[in-house]
Write an enzyme that holds these catalytic residues in place. Structure first.
Site, PDB file in Angstrom:
ATOM      1  CE  LYS A  66      -4.506   0.801   0.333  1.00  0.00           C
ATOM      2  NZ  LYS A  66      -5.605   0.000  -0.201  1.00  0.00           N
ATOM      3  N   GLY A 122     -25.330   1.905   3.166  1.00  0.00           N
ATOM      4  CA  GLY A 122     -24.468   2.559   2.178  1.00  0.00           C
ATOM      5  C   GLY A 122     -24.962   2.285   0.773  1.00  0.00           C
TER       6      GLY A 122
HETATM    7  P1  NAD Z   1     -18.775   5.040  -1.664  1.00  0.00           P
HETATM    8  O1  NAD Z   1     -18.083   6.168  -1.005  1.00  0.00           O
HETATM    9  O2  NAD Z   1     -19.189   5.183  -3.099  1.00  0.00           O
HETATM   10  O3  NAD Z   1     -20.084   4.625  -0.838  1.00  0.00           O
HETATM   11  C1  NAD Z   1     -20.172   4.628   0.537  1.00  0.00           C
HETATM   12  C2  NAD Z   1     -21.539   5.173   0.905  1.00  0.00           C
HETATM   13  O4  NAD Z   1     -21.730   5.023   2.310  1.00  0.00           O
HETATM   14  C3  NAD Z   1     -21.699   6.662   0.595  1.00  0.00           C
HETATM   15  O5  NAD Z   1     -22.846   6.843  -0.210  1.00  0.00           O
HETATM   16  C4  NAD Z   1     -21.844   7.306   1.972  1.00  0.00           C
HETATM   17  O6  NAD Z   1     -22.706   8.433   1.957  1.00  0.00           O
HETATM   18  C5  NAD Z   1     -22.420   6.161   2.767  1.00  0.00           C
HETATM   19  N1  NAD Z   1     -22.249   6.272   4.223  1.00  0.00           N
HETATM   20  C6  NAD Z   1     -21.202   6.764   4.918  1.00  0.00           C
HETATM   21  N2  NAD Z   1     -21.453   6.690   6.242  1.00  0.00           N
HETATM   22  C7  NAD Z   1     -22.664   6.126   6.389  1.00  0.00           C
HETATM   23  C8  NAD Z   1     -23.472   5.769   7.502  1.00  0.00           C
HETATM   24  N3  NAD Z   1     -23.074   5.993   8.755  1.00  0.00           N
HETATM   25  N4  NAD Z   1     -24.683   5.189   7.272  1.00  0.00           N
HETATM   26  C9  NAD Z   1     -25.106   4.964   6.007  1.00  0.00           C
HETATM   27  N5  NAD Z   1     -24.385   5.292   4.918  1.00  0.00           N
HETATM   28  C10 NAD Z   1     -23.190   5.855   5.103  1.00  0.00           C
HETATM   29  O7  NAD Z   1     -17.807   3.773  -1.481  1.00  0.00           O
HETATM   30  P2  NAD Z   1     -17.889   2.372  -2.240  1.00  0.00           P
HETATM   31  O8  NAD Z   1     -16.892   2.356  -3.328  1.00  0.00           O
HETATM   32  O9  NAD Z   1     -19.300   2.044  -2.525  1.00  0.00           O
HETATM   33  O10 NAD Z   1     -17.334   1.392  -1.114  1.00  0.00           O
HETATM   34  C11 NAD Z   1     -18.118   1.032   0.008  1.00  0.00           C
HETATM   35  C12 NAD Z   1     -17.272   0.257   1.005  1.00  0.00           C
HETATM   36  O11 NAD Z   1     -16.760  -0.922   0.387  1.00  0.00           O
HETATM   37  C13 NAD Z   1     -16.035   1.026   1.492  1.00  0.00           C
HETATM   38  O12 NAD Z   1     -15.786   0.652   2.829  1.00  0.00           O
HETATM   39  C14 NAD Z   1     -14.913   0.512   0.607  1.00  0.00           C
HETATM   40  O13 NAD Z   1     -13.662   0.590   1.240  1.00  0.00           O
HETATM   41  C15 NAD Z   1     -15.334  -0.936   0.441  1.00  0.00           C
HETATM   42  N6  NAD Z   1     -14.845  -1.574  -0.795  1.00  0.00           N
HETATM   43  C16 NAD Z   1     -15.133  -1.029  -2.005  1.00  0.00           C
HETATM   44  C17 NAD Z   1     -14.695  -1.658  -3.169  1.00  0.00           C
HETATM   45  C18 NAD Z   1     -15.018  -1.078  -4.524  1.00  0.00           C
HETATM   46  O14 NAD Z   1     -14.863  -1.794  -5.530  1.00  0.00           O
HETATM   47  N7  NAD Z   1     -15.483   0.153  -4.617  1.00  0.00           N
HETATM   48  C19 NAD Z   1     -13.944  -2.838  -3.098  1.00  0.00           C
HETATM   49  C20 NAD Z   1     -13.671  -3.387  -1.835  1.00  0.00           C
HETATM   50  C21 NAD Z   1     -14.125  -2.736  -0.688  1.00  0.00           C
END
Ligand code: NAD
Length: 369
Positions: A81, A181
């Protein structure tokens, strides 16, 4: 010894690299955890860390997580990382990312990087001007584009493994999922689920995202703090880490927890709590590997079909985790760690055997000269 070398020794990190280019204002750290399985792969995060110590600890912790994710997914990748100390809203420039790209290049393929918090595809493309060791490029540059749809697809495969383990059937039809989320992953997951006639009750702190999911997919909205108490079969955390903790666990009536958020358990002991309550937990780094699989495929020439095919293996990876948990009577979170250790140790042993390749290749090269 410093706190950092102590940490490196405790968790078996291989290398910690400090990068500085004063002319462009770059201060960054690259942590390489374990390259037994292949080159260390992990995103670059840009964050205004208050102290250097905070940045180093974050890089070490995240790099270790990447080793586990790649190993559990069956990929020939190690874990690494990078973190750039800076504000992603005010400190970005072409020169900064090209300088970062040159540091990545100097590692000669030991480290491959991509997007993480604070970094977007434009920043990656600046790095790409200096090194081929980047992934997550746009489709126009031969990359895999947004990985979140593949991550969501992987979650569905994982949910099927969970329902087979818990209810004896891999069909999701007719079940209820509580989704926290509705961002990139959450939205795509809700779409997959509603297409398969699963009832989705969802929440987000961003009202706009809730409205979009209600209007376009017909999910049932709830307030953010109501999600933990729902009567739903599956809880899918797709927002934040640390949400399985002393405060939330007593509220759970879920049978399964399966979501994309990283580091869902606030502490390891919360995995034991879930086991005691007979809530089946799909370890986050096993079920959310779709995005990593997507960038792995990019390394070999991107093909969406292949990415989805490989992502189906999440079903089998989780099945193996559940088998270990049952056989050894441990929480699934610990079983996943054991799966990772097993794979890395097996490959380490394999590498003890001399294959003669390098000597063979040297002779071949000499003969051709
Ligand atoms: P994103 O930022 O697009 O979506 C996260 C959502 O969660 C946002 O809409 C935000 O407003 C909402 N949120 C934040 N705090 C909240 C709460 N307390 N209650 C309800 N909603 C809340 O991120 P993403 O890309 O969709 O990723 C989501 C999670 O999955 C993250 O933890 C990320 O690290 C993990 N992840 C993502 C991927 C990927 O391919 N994008 C891969 C592996 C892991």
């Amino acid at each position: 010894m410093t706190i950092f070398t102590d940490k490196m020794e405790e968790f078996g990190h291989e290398q910690l690299i400090f990068c500085q280019n004063k002319d462009v204002g770059l201060r960054a750290i690259i942590a390489i955890h374990d390259t037994t399985l292949g080159p260390a792969l992990g995103g670059t995060r840009m964050w205004p860390y208050e102290t250097e110590e905070e940045a180093i600890i974050d890089a070490l912790r995240l790099a270790r997580g990447m080793t586990s994710k790649a190993a559990a997914a069956g990929l020939n990748l190690g874990g690494g990382k990078a973190v750039i100390i800076g504000n992603s809203k005010t400190d970005k420039s072409e020169a900064l990312f090209r300088a970062m790209g040159r540091f990545v290049e100097s590692l000669q393929g030991r480290f491959i990087t991509g997007e993480d918090v604070g970094i977007d595809v434009n920043d990656i493309e600046y790095m790409y001007m200096e090194t081929r060791c980047v992934v997550g490029l746009s489709r126009a540059h031969g990359g895999g584009g947004d990985p979140s749809v593949v991550t969501a697809f992987g979650l569905v495969q994982g949910m099927r493994a969970c329902t087979r383990e818990k209810f004896g059937s891999e069909s999701l039809q007719g079940l209820t999922v509580a989704l926290q989320g509705l961002g990139n992953v959450g939205y795509h997951l809700a779409k997959f689920l509603t297409d398969h006639r699963v009832k989705v009750i969802g929440t987000d702190i961003d009202d706009e995202k809730v409205r979009r999911a209600v209007d376009q997919l017909g999910i049932v909205p709830v307030k953010p703090d109501e999600i933990y108490q729902l009567h739903a079969d599956i809880f899918a955390p797709c927002a934040l880490g640390g949400i399985i903790n002393d405060e939330t666990i007593p509220q759970f009536k879920f049978k399964i927890i399966a979501g994309s958020a990283n580091n869902q358990l606030q502490e390891d002991r919360h995995g034991d709590d879930l086991q005691r309550r007979q809530i089946l937990y799909a370890p986050d780094y096993v079920i959310n590997a779709g995005g990593l699989i997507n960038v792995f495929v990019e390394l070999e020439g991107y093909d969406r079909e292949r990415a989805l095919r490989m992502t189906r293996s999440i079903y089998y990876n989780l099945t193996r985790v559940f088998e270990i948990a049952r056989r050894e009577n441990v929480p699934t979170s610990k079983a996943a760690d054991r799966l990772v250790d097993q794979r890395i140790n097996t490959v380490k042993q394999l590498k003890n055997m001399y294959t003669g390749h390098s000597l063979h290749r040297q002779r071949w090269e000499t003969r051709r000269m």
